[in-house]
Write a protein that holds these residues in place. Sequence first.
Motif, PDB file in Angstrom:
ATOM      1  N   GLN A 126       1.048  -1.061   0.336  1.00 26.94           N
ATOM      2  CA  GLN A 126      -0.378  -0.383   0.081  1.00 26.94           C
ATOM      3  C   GLN A 126       0.894   1.143  -0.185  1.00 26.94           C
ATOM      4  O   GLN A 126       0.265   2.345  -0.181  1.00 26.94           O
ATOM      5  N   GLY A 127       1.926   0.974   0.204  1.00 29.38           N
ATOM      6  CA  GLY A 127       3.112   2.497   0.088  1.00 29.38           C
ATOM      7  C   GLY A 127       2.747   3.165   1.488  1.00 29.38           C
ATOM      8  O   GLY A 127       1.498   3.115   2.841  1.00 29.38           O
ATOM      9  N   TYR A 128       2.635   4.087   1.021  1.00 29.58           N
ATOM     10  CA  TYR A 128       2.819   5.766   2.297  1.00 29.58           C
ATOM     11  C   TYR A 128       1.290   6.458   2.117  1.00 29.58           C
ATOM     12  O   TYR A 128       1.243   6.131   0.511  1.00 29.58           O
ATOM     13  N   PRO A 129       0.804   6.732   2.750  1.00 28.60           N
ATOM     14  CA  PRO A 129       0.678   6.846   3.879  1.00 28.60           C
ATOM     15  C   PRO A 129       0.444   5.273   4.667  1.00 28.60           C
ATOM     16  O   PRO A 129       0.462   5.704   6.051  1.00 28.60           O
ATOM     17  N   ASP A 130      -0.466   4.752   4.186  1.00 30.36           N
ATOM     18  CA  ASP A 130      -1.360   3.593   4.931  1.00 30.36           C
ATOM     19  C   ASP A 130      -0.211   2.222   5.324  1.00 30.36           C
ATOM     20  O   ASP A 130      -1.817   1.787   5.904  1.00 30.36           O
ATOM     21  N   GLY A 131       0.462   2.028   4.237  1.00 28.12           N
ATOM     22  CA  GLY A 131       0.895   0.908   4.680  1.00 28.12           C
ATOM     23  C   GLY A 131       2.061   0.545   5.556  1.00 28.12           C
ATOM     24  O   GLY A 131       2.784  -0.558   4.938  1.00 28.12           O
ATOM     25  N   SER A 132       2.269   1.306   6.833  1.00 25.07           N
ATOM     26  CA  SER A 132       3.794   1.407   7.157  1.00 25.07           C
ATOM     27  C   SER A 132       2.716  -0.088   8.657  1.00 25.07           C
ATOM     28  O   SER A 132       1.809   0.200   8.971  1.00 25.07           O
ATOM     29  N   PHE A 133       3.720  -0.537   9.319  1.00 22.15           N
ATOM     30  CA  PHE A 133       3.585  -1.991   9.506  1.00 22.15           C
ATOM     31  C   PHE A 133       4.616  -2.917  10.706  1.00 22.15           C
ATOM     32  O   PHE A 133       6.016  -1.912  10.210  1.00 22.15           O
ATOM     33  N   ARG A 134       4.870  -3.123  11.921  1.00 20.97           N
ATOM     34  CA  ARG A 134       5.990  -3.593  12.139  1.00 20.97           C
ATOM     35  C   ARG A 134       5.444  -4.617  13.419  1.00 20.97           C
ATOM     36  O   ARG A 134       4.472  -4.657  13.857  1.00 20.97           O
ATOM     37  N   SER A 146      -1.572   4.331  10.520  1.00 20.26           N
ATOM     38  CA  SER A 146      -1.936   4.915   9.376  1.00 20.26           C
ATOM     39  C   SER A 146      -1.480   7.381  10.233  1.00 20.26           C
ATOM     40  O   SER A 146      -2.668   6.968  11.369  1.00 20.26           O
ATOM     41  N   PRO A 147      -0.749   7.567   9.631  1.00 23.66           N
ATOM     42  CA  PRO A 147      -0.590   8.779  10.165  1.00 23.66           C
ATOM     43  C   PRO A 147      -1.897   9.891  10.309  1.00 23.66           C
ATOM     44  O   PRO A 147      -2.045   9.399   9.890  1.00 23.66           O
ATOM     45  N   GLN A 148      -1.544  10.790  11.956  1.00 26.83           N
ATOM     46  CA  GLN A 148      -2.364  11.212  11.897  1.00 26.83           C
ATOM     47  C   GLN A 148      -2.207  12.367  11.702  1.00 26.83           C
ATOM     48  O   GLN A 148      -3.445  13.644  11.778  1.00 26.83           O
ATOM     49  N   ARG A 149      -1.144  12.938  10.829  1.00 26.00           N
ATOM     50  CA  ARG A 149      -0.747  14.645  10.934  1.00 26.00           C
ATOM     51  C   ARG A 149      -0.487  14.356   9.421  1.00 26.00           C
ATOM     52  O   ARG A 149      -0.464  13.807   9.031  1.00 26.00           O
ATOM     53  N   ASN A 150      -0.252  16.004   9.002  1.00 27.32           N
ATOM     54  CA  ASN A 150       0.249  16.202   8.164  1.00 27.32           C
ATOM     55  C   ASN A 150       1.892  15.359   7.396  1.00 27.32           C
ATOM     56  O   ASN A 150       1.964  15.482   6.343  1.00 27.32           O
ATOM     57  N   ILE A 151       2.270  15.696   8.312  1.00 25.74           N
ATOM     58  CA  ILE A 151       4.334  15.517   8.369  1.00 25.74           C
ATOM     59  C   ILE A 151       4.283  13.856   9.328  1.00 25.74           C
ATOM     60  O   ILE A 151       3.251  13.895  10.095  1.00 25.74           O
ATOM     61  N   SER A 152       4.319  12.994   9.021  1.00 25.25           N
ATOM     62  CA  SER A 152       5.417  12.081   9.357  1.00 25.25           C
ATOM     63  C   SER A 152       6.630  11.369   9.700  1.00 25.25           C
ATOM     64  O   SER A 152       7.191  11.989   8.631  1.00 25.25           O
TER      65      SER A 152
END
Length: 324
Positions: A126-134, A146-152
Motif C-alpha cells: 500500500q506504500g505511504y501513508p497507510d501501508g506501514s506496519f511493524r 496510519s499517520p494522523q498528521r500532515n507530516i509523518s
Amino acid sequence: MTKFLVFLEQREGVLKKSSIDAWNRVQEIAALSAGAIVTGLLAGPVDRQRIGDLLAGDGVVYHANEERLRPYQQESYTRLVTSLVKQESISALFFADSSLSRDLAPRLSVLLKASLLSGDLLFNRQGYPDGSFRPVYSGLATASFSPQRNISIYTLSPSRGMVIRSSADGTVQVMPTAQYHHSSDNLLAEVRRIVLRQNSLDIAEAGIIVAGGRGMGSSAGFALLEELAALLGGAVGASRFAVDEGWRPHAEQIGQTGKTVAPQLYFACGVSGAPQHLAGIASAGIVVAINSDPDASIFQVADFGIVGDVHLVLPKLIEALKEF
Ligand code: FAD
C-alpha cells in the motif's frame, strides 16, 4: 506531489551503511506511493562525489557540509531538519533506526507536530501513508499504522543483510544547503567527539557479527569472540544477559531493547534465542549458532548449527581460520 526526506547519517565523514540502506528502502516505498519524490539531507562533511556514487535511484541530496555538524548535536540537527522540512514541504521524513534517530525523531515530531512511527518499521504494497506496519509482542503479532498528521516521521529497520545496490540505476544530485547559521550560546551541551572503543565496529553497520550470551561464562570468555571477530573483520555483539552482567557495553546489545542488526553473517555463541533477542536479528543473513543444548530455540532460526561447548568449538574454529 508527495515529497519524502531521508536523513542520511555520517560517522567521522563516512556515510553510514544503515542510511544508504534506508535511502534504498525509501526509493522502494516511493515507487509504491504514486511516485513520491525522494530527497535526502546529510549533515557534516562527506566527500560529495562519493554520496552520489553510493546512493541508488533518483533524487536530490541536500548537503550541509559544515565541519561543526560532524558530531551529532541535537539542537543544531533539529534546526537544520525542521527548516528543510518546512522549506521543501516534506510529507514524510525517514530515518534508519539508530541511536541518533531514537534521540532526534521524537524531538522533531513535537516541533513539527508530526506523527511519529518508530522502531523497526516496514512498508507493505500500500506504500505511504497507510501501508506501514511493524511486528509487536516480540514478533507474535503485526500492528499497522496510519499517520494522523500532515507530516509523518518514520524510523526504518534495515533490510536483510543490508546489501548495498549499485547507483547505476538512477541519478542522485547533491546540492549544498543554504549556509546554515546558529548561535552556539543557547546549546545546552555540545558533543565534541564520539569515540568508539578501540578497534570496535558499530554492530548496526557491521557485515559480520559474532555475538555471545550467558554461555560465554564471563567477560573474559568474550576474548574468544573478539579474536574471532578480528579474524573475520566483524564486530562483537551480546545478548542482554551479557550486558546486564556487565560483561559487555550496552552499545553491543542486540534485540528488542538493544540494537537491530542486519549483518550478512551472524554467529550466536551461547545465546539461547529468546524472542527479545531474535527481534534484533530478523534481518540478518546467514545465522550460525553454537550452543551446548540441542533443544535451544536459536537452532530454529539458525542456517547452520553446532551443538557443543563454545569453549571447545570456538578455539577450533579460530585455529582453522588462522590456517585458512
Ligand atoms: P540464556 O537464555 O540463559 O541462554 C544461554 C544459552 O547458552 C543457553 O541456550 C545454554 O544452552 C547455552 N550455553 C550455556 N553454556 C554453554 C556453553 N559452555 N557452550 C555453548 N552454549 C552454552 N535479550 C536480548 O538478548 N536482547 C534484548 O534486547 C532483550 N530485551 C528484552 C526486553 C524485555 C522486555 C525482556 C523481558 C527481556 C529482554 N531480553 C533481551 C532478555 C531475553 O528474554 C533473554 O533473557 C536473554 O536474551 C537471554 O540471554 P542469553 O541467551 O545470553 O542467556
